[in-house]
Design a protein around this motif. Structure first.
Motif, PDB file in Angstrom:
ATOM      1  N   ALA A   8       0.859  -1.180   0.000  1.00 50.10           N
ATOM      2  CA  ALA A   8       0.000   0.000   0.000  1.00 50.10           C
ATOM      3  C   ALA A   8       0.896   1.231   0.000  1.00 50.10           C
ATOM      4  O   ALA A   8       1.876   1.267   0.726  1.00 50.10           O
ATOM      5  N   PRO A   9       0.583   2.218  -0.870  1.00 53.30           N
ATOM      6  CA  PRO A   9       1.466   3.387  -0.917  1.00 53.30           C
ATOM      7  C   PRO A   9       1.600   4.010   0.466  1.00 53.30           C
ATOM      8  O   PRO A   9       0.618   4.155   1.185  1.00 53.30           O
ATOM      9  N   ALA A  10       2.826   4.326   0.816  1.00 51.85           N
ATOM     10  CA  ALA A  10       3.037   5.002   2.084  1.00 51.85           C
ATOM     11  C   ALA A  10       2.396   6.381   1.993  1.00 51.85           C
ATOM     12  O   ALA A  10       2.153   6.888   0.902  1.00 51.85           O
ATOM     13  N   THR A  11       2.155   6.968   3.124  1.00 51.05           N
ATOM     14  CA  THR A  11       1.432   8.235   3.120  1.00 51.05           C
ATOM     15  C   THR A  11       2.124   9.257   2.233  1.00 51.05           C
ATOM     16  O   THR A  11       3.333   9.354   2.192  1.00 51.05           O
ATOM     17  N   GLU A  12       1.301  10.010   1.524  1.00 53.99           N
ATOM     18  CA  GLU A  12       1.817  11.005   0.596  1.00 53.99           C
ATOM     19  C   GLU A  12       2.584  12.077   1.351  1.00 53.99           C
ATOM     20  O   GLU A  12       2.245  12.388   2.481  1.00 53.99           O
ATOM     21  N   PRO A  13       3.579  12.669   0.698  1.00 53.15           N
ATOM     22  CA  PRO A  13       4.191  13.826   1.343  1.00 53.15           C
ATOM     23  C   PRO A  13       3.148  14.939   1.307  1.00 53.15           C
ATOM     24  O   PRO A  13       2.824  15.444   0.249  1.00 53.15           O
TER      25      PRO A  13
END
Ligand SMILES: Nc1ncnc2c1ncn2[C@@H]1O[C@H](COP(=O)(O)OP(=O)(O)O)[C@@H](O)[C@H]1O
Ligand code: SF4
Ligand SMILES: [Mg+2]
Lengths: 331, 378
Positions: A8-13
């Protein structure tokens, strides 16, 4: 098949404002710089001086006078019997905007423009050479370390031990003598070359030493090791990994170096070992001004004011560039 | 599993085949001093005779307190540092003294993940450049182009492929570490040396990154040398574990050996520092003896200086079992009585093979005084 499932994509910057996303450190630096009013103003002033230097012939053409014609001697009524301008304020008039030079009666405005041209050309050339040398020596010493670093370091120490201004004064005539036998007249281009060489020889060490220190700490950083682990050559490490991180000190130091070299060149011309008549020179205008100031203080006013504005603008620019690169140092 | 994402199948070489082998690996950093002529006045014995084997597809944990020479070992194995003595071989080939060009063919197979996510990425390069750099250096042109490959790798490590053009300063520590993982994967390595890859991260992020590495190991068959400063992180990740103290390996064995049947007093001490964890069903794990209350071990003072390590057993200055023999005779790393095959420990007087401990071992007099006062007060 062994394709790992994408996590799962890590949290967006997400913290940076939208317009800052995807900006390079260089772009962020320019952004910060544009917000710094003192920096922008001084940048304009600096550009103005360079335009004057480059465009001196153009100024002379539009303004209709040149720096070598002795207007005061050719026409009567401009200088009095003692050689000083007849008109008040150093002969300032609609015709001679900055006045006339005492004794010879040349036009001060074009003298100044051409003088700035000479000084700035010499200083800019010497600065360019100093920066190239400083980068080469500093990065080499810092990256190779060991014996190379030791010997380059001692050589830098040796050169730094020379009192700079005094050495300029002492060595410039020596270098002239190397080119042309003392009895003969030294051509102007050789004088210019000599000044550039002397300023260069004693001007690069500060930057070299600074960059050496920076490289010493940068090369311990893990991204350099990461590049080595992937097999990067030393050349690639220096040009792709180290140099991009050195632009800040290089840029800041060269903006601070240029005005010191301008004043150094002016100093040499002031005491008579720099560029000689009839080539106009900023520094020599001070020398003449000092001769005349008791009777005609106006003559020194414009070169002096220009020099002050120039040095202050350059130093403010250097500070602003530094602040823009590294916002933490902002006062 | 997405079909788009194609990563190499585990390459030739059966799992379990020794990949990276170190024998007697030693690194002494010279200490220079003296005036006016600088000369060698001593040496930091950072790594002193380390033997270890990383096998294909396995994860090998290397654990020890900070300063015991773990990073130095990792840097020696990746040939970032020149060993003082010893031998390193990769798939049977001696690479101890190989230069940059000789190493080129196997460079891509041994990669590294670094400890500090802030200094391991060049702040002036975009993520795309950072991850594609290794391919550029090694002249790798994947089908579909490097950029597509980088986006694929970003996806694999759990980053948004659209972040290709962003700079490291726009990412959090955990995300940066993922970029570092993507860079290491770019060359399709067989061994990754991960030097404390999570110790700089928030505890909440640590598990995510460890899980990512575990997934890569399982699905791509990459072997790991996983360096950590405590036994807790390694436990979930490594099949075999080595415990290091002051430049030497003091105990090595399978996960079950180290966590269930440790013999070296130092391993006992490290285990007792691991906080107890519970499985979902409430059973205790990690060094928690079944049923019994757990005695704790507090080590006395600091790790001695690697410049002048203690004679004999290097652990003796902090060991509660030390005897005269420990000062004169260095204990060899051998299989102690009752140990399984491959479980080696270096101690003259090994502890019983259990983690149950009823007595508190507190060696530091100051610490004991403090605890006593605490107990009396509270
Ligand atoms: N380049 C170096 N020069 C001198 N001493 C070093 C160098 N690198 C590490 N050391 C020393 O070697 C020892 C081991 O360091 P390191 O391998 O970084 O330990 P760890 O990773 O286990 O914390 C330390 O005492 C450290 O000070
Ligand atoms: S050899 Fe002696 S000092 Fe070293 S760990 Fe064993 S008992 Fe302790
Ligand atoms: Mg370390």
């Amino acid at each position: 098949m062994t394709s790992p499932s994408p996590a799962a994509p890590a949290t967006e910057p997400g913290t940076a404002p939208a317009e800052l996303i995807g900006r390079s450190p260089g772009q962020l630096m320019r952004r910060r710089f544009r917000r710094d009013r003192a920096g922008v103003v001084s940048a304009f002033v600096v550009v103005f001086f360079f335009l004057v230097a480059v465009g001196a012939p153009l100024i002379s053409m539009v303004y209709g006078k040149d720096p070598t014609t002795t207007y005061g001697l050719n026409e009567t009524g401009l200088l009095n019997q003692f050689g000083y301008p007849v008109q008040p304020n150093g002969g300032i008039s609609g015709r001679f905007w900055f006045g006339l030079e005492p004794t010879l009666g040349r036009d001060v405005l074009t003298q100044l423009a051409y003088g700035i041209r000479t000084s700035l050309l010499i200083a800019a050339a010497a600065t360019a050479l100093c920066v190239v040398t400083g980068v080469l020596v500093g990065v080499t010493a810092g990256y190779l370390g060991g014996r190379t670093d030791y010997f380059l370091g001692r050589f830098i120490d040796l050169l730094l031990a020379f009192p700079q201004q005094l050495s300029f004064v002492a060595f410039t005539p020596v270098v002239y003598a190397l080119f042309v036998s003392p009895e003969k007249e030294t051509p102007t281009y050789l004088r210019v070359l000599t000044l550039i060489l002397v300023l260069w020889a004693l001007g690069w060490m500060g930057l070299a030493r600074l960059l050496r220190g920076q490289v010493l700490s940068l090369r311990e950083r893990e991204f350099v090791e990461a590049a080595k682990v992937t097999g990067a050559s030393p050349w690639r490490i220096i040009t792709r990994e180290l140099l991009p991180n050195l632009w800040t000190p290089i840029l800041v130091q060269s903006t601070l170096m240029l005005p010191t070299l301008v004043t150094a060149e002016a100093g040499l011309s002031f005491i008579g070992v720099g560029v000689v008549e009839p080539t106009p020179d900023w520094g020599r205008m001070f020398a003449n001004g000092a001769k005349y100031y008791e009777s005609d203080v106006t003559y020194i006013f414009f070169p002096g004011l220009a020099m002050i504005i120039f040095v202050v603008a350059f130093n403010l620019l250097g500070d602003s560039v530094r602040d823009a690169f590294d916002p933490r140092t902002r006062r | 599993m997405t079909d788009k994402v194609s990563l190499p199948a585990p390459r030739d070489g059966s799992p379990g085949e020794p990949l990276l082998v170190a024998e007697g690996l030693t690194k002494h950093f010279p200490i220079m001093g003296g005036f006016p002529v600088k000369r060698r006045i001593g040496a930091v014995q950072a790594v002193d005779g380390v033997d270890l084997t990383v096998r294909a597809g396995e994860s090998f944990g290397l654990v020890g307190e900070s300063g015991c020479g773990k990073s130095t070992t990792g840097r020696l194995l990746t040939r970032l540092l020149e060993p003082t003595a010893g031998r390193i071989s990769y798939r049977g080939e001696d690479i101890t003294r190989a230069g940059r060009r000789q190493l080129a063919p196997i460079r891509s197979e041994i990669q590294m993940i670094f400890q500090d996510p802030y200094s391991s990425l060049n702040p002036r390069q975009t993520v795309g450049k950072i991850v594609s750099g290794p391919m550029e250096i090694n002249g790798i042109n994947p089908a579909g182009g490097r950029e597509a490959r980088v986006r694929e790798l970003l996806d694999v490590v759990g980053l948004n492929p659209e972040h290709y053009n962003r700079f490291p300063h726009e990412f959090s520590g955990g995300q940066r570490q993922r970029i570092g993982v993507a860079r290491a994967l770019a060359l399709e390595p067989k061994v990754i040396i991960a030097d404390e890859p999570v110790s700089a991260l928030d505890v909440s992020i640590q598990a995510q990154v460890v899980n990512l590495l575990g997934r890569l190991r399982r699905e791509m068959g990459i072997a790991f040398l996983f360096i950590a400063h405590d036994l807790a992180v390694v436990r979930h990740f490594s099949q075999r574990v080595a415990v290091m103290y002051l430049g030497k390996i003091v105990e090595v064995g399978t996960r079950e050996d180290i966590y269930g049947r440790p013999r070296h007093p130092y391993t006992h001490a490290l285990l007792s520092a691991v906080p107890e964890t519970h499985d979902a069903d409430g059973t205790r794990r990690v060094g928690a003896p079944p049923g019994g209350s757990r005695g704790r071990i507090r080590l006395a003072g600091d790790v001695p200086s690697p410049v002048m390590p203690p004679s004999g057993c290097r652990f003796r200055t902090r060991c509660w079992k030390a005897q005269a023999r420990c000062a004169t005779e260095e204990p060899p790393l051998t299989r102690a009585d009752g140990n399984t095959e491959g479980h080696l420990s270096a101690c003259h007087f090994p502890e019983p093979p259990t983690v149950a401990r009823n007595t508190e071992v507190i060696l530091d007099p100051a610490l004991r005084a403090a605890e006593d006062a605490d107990g009396a007060g509270g």
